[in-house]
Design a protein around this motif. Structure first.
Motif, short mmCIF file in Angstrom:
data_model
loop_
_atom_site.label_atom_id
_atom_site.label_comp_id
_atom_site.label_asym_id
_atom_site.label_seq_id
_atom_site.Cartn_x
_atom_site.Cartn_y
_atom_site.Cartn_z
N THR A 1 30.65 105.30 13.75
CA THR A 1 30.38 106.09 14.95
C THR A 1 31.68 106.32 15.71
OG1 THR A 1 28.18 105.09 15.11
CG2 THR A 1 29.02 106.21 17.07
N THR A 2 31.90 107.57 16.13
CA THR A 2 33.15 107.93 16.77
C THR A 2 32.98 108.06 18.28
OG1 THR A 2 33.84 109.16 14.79
CG2 THR A 2 35.00 109.65 16.85
N PRO A 3 33.66 107.21 19.06
CA PRO A 3 33.61 107.35 20.52
C PRO A 3 34.23 108.68 20.95
CG PRO A 3 34.48 105.20 19.90
CD PRO A 3 34.45 106.04 18.65
N GLU A 4 33.61 109.32 21.91
CA GLU A 4 34.11 110.60 22.41
C GLU A 4 35.32 110.40 23.31
OE1 GLU A 4 31.75 114.31 24.24
OE2 GLU A 4 32.10 112.71 25.72
N MET A 5 36.31 111.27 23.13
CA MET A 5 37.47 111.31 24.03
C MET A 5 37.54 112.68 24.68
SD MET A 5 40.67 109.18 22.42
CE MET A 5 41.35 108.85 24.05
N LYS A 6 37.93 112.71 25.95
CA LYS A 6 38.08 113.96 26.69
C LYS A 6 39.24 113.80 27.65
CE LYS A 6 35.03 117.42 28.73
NZ LYS A 6 33.64 117.69 29.19
N ASN B 1 31.52 100.82 15.97
CA ASN B 1 32.23 102.06 16.27
C ASN B 1 33.69 102.04 15.78
OD1 ASN B 1 34.21 101.54 18.68
ND2 ASN B 1 32.32 100.46 19.24
N TYR C 1 38.56 107.88 26.86
CA TYR C 1 37.22 107.71 26.33
C TYR C 1 36.21 108.01 27.43
CZ TYR C 1 39.28 105.49 22.24
OH TYR C 1 40.00 105.24 21.10
N THR C 2 35.08 108.60 27.02
CA THR C 2 34.06 109.00 28.00
C THR C 2 32.90 108.01 28.10
OG1 THR C 2 32.74 110.23 26.37
CG2 THR C 2 34.55 111.42 27.48
N ARG D 1 30.69 108.02 25.75
CA ARG D 1 29.70 108.65 24.87
C ARG D 1 30.24 108.67 23.43
NH1 ARG D 1 29.90 111.78 29.59
NH2 ARG D 1 31.34 113.26 28.63
N PHE D 2 29.46 109.23 22.52
CA PHE D 2 29.87 109.27 21.12
C PHE D 2 29.69 110.67 20.57
CE2 PHE D 2 25.42 108.01 21.20
CZ PHE D 2 24.84 108.81 20.23
N ASN D 3 30.42 110.94 19.49
CA ASN D 3 30.33 112.24 18.81
C ASN D 3 29.45 112.13 17.58
OD1 ASN D 3 32.19 113.60 20.53
ND2 ASN D 3 33.91 112.74 19.40
#
Length: 217
Positions: free
Chosen positions: A133-138, A114, A142-143, A145-147
């Protein structure tokens, strides 16, 4: 000028950064040793055998990112790169990258590991283009999950095709350097596939297809 694509783990560096990051978390006491170390080893064996469930693995490997503030994660990552990555960077890999740079080629790393782990490593080689693979940020965290599409096996081809459409780059004269049979979908796509210190399955495929086999070790 052409496109020079590089795998990262066991190609430009002499080990697997995803696996080493997991071991770093274990050794630093950031994750539970017994559970995490055993699972990390199993996923790595699955990867080597070509049986990895990439979505299951990403849920496992990205989960620790959701448990800590990004600033702390970045400090740990800096220590990880200094202690575990810089010692396994390869002089011959640097030379290969620089030959392509001198030829005016566009440099691209495409890796199953990732982006959180790999981005600072790729920068050490002076390569600006990275597909991972891009880790999801919210909300600034980081959450776990991935985008989008996981950058693995056929997913590497999907992400590369998207990148080509956006960048305007061409596959004409393209190279791809990799150690892993998991990269056969992309190796079969480029004009000049090169097996680098290949695993047994890739070595056999390279020999059958008469691809160059090189070592950067």
């Amino acid at each position: 000028m052409s496109l020079a694509i590089f795998d990262l783990d066991n190609t430009l560096i002499a080990d697997d950064s995803d696996f080493l990051w997991g071991q770093f978390l274990v050794d630093a006491g950031i994750v539970d040793k017994d559970h995490y170390e055993q699972a990390n080893q199993k996923f790595y064996e699955d990867y080597k055998h070509g049986t990895l469930d990439i979505v299951e693995f990403l849920h496992f490997s990205l989960a620790p990112l959701a448990c800590h503030e990004p600033a702390q994660l970045y400090r740990w990552r800096e220590e990880f790169v200094e202690t575990l990555i810089k010692p396994i960077m390869l002089d011959a890999a640097h030379e290969l990258v620089e030959r392509h740079r001198a030829a005016g080629d566009t440099l691209l790393v495409i890796t199953a590991t990732n982006r959180f782990v790999t981005e600072p490593i790729v920068k050490l080689y002076g390569i600006d283009n990275l597909l991972a693979t891009t880790p999801e940020m919210k909300d600034g965290r980081y959450t776990g999950r991935f985008n989008g599409t996981p950058c693995f096996q056929q997913g590497k081809v999907t992400l590369l095709q998207q990148w080509l459409a956006e960048s305007g780059e061409s596959m004409l004269g393209s190279h791809f350097y990799s150690d892993s049979h998991n990269d056969l979908p992309l190796l079969n796509l480029v004009e000049r596939p090169v097996a680098v210190d290949p695993d047994p399955k890739l070595r056999l495929a390279a020999e059958q297809a008469h691809w160059p086999v090189i070592s950067l070790r």
